[in-house]
Design an enzyme around this catalytic site. Structure first.
Site, short mmCIF file in Angstrom:
data_model
loop_
_atom_site.label_atom_id
_atom_site.label_comp_id
_atom_site.label_asym_id
_atom_site.label_seq_id
_atom_site.Cartn_x
_atom_site.Cartn_y
_atom_site.Cartn_z
N LYS A 1 14.22 -8.90 8.64
CA LYS A 1 14.08 -10.37 8.60
C LYS A 1 14.91 -10.97 7.48
CE LYS A 1 9.61 -10.51 8.27
NZ LYS A 1 9.37 -9.05 8.36
N THR A 2 14.91 -10.36 6.31
CA THR A 2 15.69 -10.91 5.20
C THR A 2 17.18 -10.79 5.48
OG1 THR A 2 13.92 -10.34 3.63
CG2 THR A 2 16.08 -10.83 2.71
N LYS B 1 10.18 -18.94 1.69
CA LYS B 1 9.34 -17.78 1.99
C LYS B 1 7.90 -18.22 1.71
CE LYS B 1 8.92 -13.11 2.52
NZ LYS B 1 9.46 -12.30 3.62
N SER C 1 4.77 -10.73 -0.85
CA SER C 1 4.04 -9.76 -1.67
C SER C 1 5.00 -8.66 -2.08
CB SER C 1 2.84 -9.19 -0.91
OG SER C 1 3.26 -8.50 0.25
N THR D 1 7.19 -5.20 10.52
CA THR D 1 7.69 -5.24 9.16
C THR D 1 8.88 -4.28 9.05
OG1 THR D 1 7.04 -5.14 6.82
CG2 THR D 1 6.21 -3.39 8.25
N GLU D 2 9.74 -4.52 8.07
CA GLU D 2 10.92 -3.67 7.83
C GLU D 2 11.85 -3.61 9.05
OE1 GLU D 2 11.58 -2.51 4.84
OE2 GLU D 2 9.67 -3.23 4.04
N ASP E 1 13.17 -10.37 -1.90
CA ASP E 1 13.58 -11.14 -0.72
C ASP E 1 13.85 -12.59 -1.09
OD1 ASP E 1 13.20 -8.83 0.71
OD2 ASP E 1 11.36 -9.49 1.71
N GLU F 1 11.52 -17.78 6.20
CA GLU F 1 11.35 -16.36 6.53
C GLU F 1 9.88 -15.97 6.46
OE1 GLU F 1 12.16 -11.91 4.83
OE2 GLU F 1 13.45 -13.51 4.08
#
Length: 226
Positions: free
Chosen positions: A16-17, A38, A42, A12-13, A55, A117
């Site tokens: 990806k976006t 998407k 969350s 994560t982080e 996102d 995504e």
């Protein structure tokens, strides 16, 4: 025929976006009609339109097809926590057929390319013993891997690559997103990744303080995807 790709990350982080927006902008530059999806999001913030995931909003701003927010997301949960926990707390189960229905509707548009995504990493739990990767496998989507350049990324990249291979999915390409400008031996790590990952290298997104204000499309080569 619409080409659809699933974008996953080494963690994560990892961008990806940012990478998905770069893919959208690169495709838009080629004159392709683009859409984004998407499946599970969350973390929502209060905006003029109501509670929205940032996102998803960013994806919506960068598709060449004008699509409503609701068309771009399968499930959207308010808390900034793991989706399966948000699902349990809200009493709204994540059903894989709902994710498929949303993607099917996008495939019925005029889109030439759809970029889907993911959330978190490859083995993101969605509840009831299922992972988001189960749905990707069900849809048989080719995968684009985003490697977040940081300490440990070589291990994370190889483990993710091997997991995707284990699921018998095509790895259409991979890219690097430089998330830490001061990463030690960045170039050496990048060259190691190039020697280890036997999939098309789509490009390198440099560290950018305000990435969405930059010309992200210039950093990725979509020719292996066409």
């Amino acid at each position: 025929m619409t080409k659809t790709f699933f974008i996953t990350g080494t963690d994560t982080e990892v961008g990806k976006t940012v990478s998905t927006v770069a893919l959208l902008r690169a495709a838009n530059k080629l004159g392709l009609l683009t859409a984004a999806y998407k499946p599970v999001a969350s973390g929502c913030d209060l905006m003029e339109e109501g509670l929205c995931n940032q996102d998803v909003v960013m994806l919506q701003k960068n598709t060449s097809l004008r699509l409503a927010y609701e068309e771009l997301v399968g499930y959207c949960f308010e808390p900034h926590i793991a989706p399966h926990i948000a699902s349990e707390e809200s009493g709204v189960p994540i059903e894989l057929y709902v994710l498929s229905d949303g993607l099917k509707r996008l495939r019925e548009t005029d889109a030439d390319m759809i970029f889907v995504e993911g959330a978190g990493g490859w083995r993101l739990p969605v509840g009831h013993g299922h992972f988001l990767s189960d749905w990707v496998r069900h849809e048989n989507l080719p995968v684009i891997l985003v490697v977040g350049a940081k300490l440990g990324c070589l291990n994370h990249a190889m483990l993710t690559y091997e997991a995707i291979q284990h699921d018998r999915l095509n790895i259409a390409g991979w890219c690097v997103n430089r998330i830490h400008p001061g990463m030690s031996h960045y170039k050496a790590n990048l060259e190691t990744l190039k020697s280890l990952l036997p999939a098309p290298f789509l490009g390198e997104i440099p560290y950018l303080a305000r990435p969405f204000e930059s010309d992200l499309g210039q950093y990725l080569d979509l020719s292996p995807l066409l």
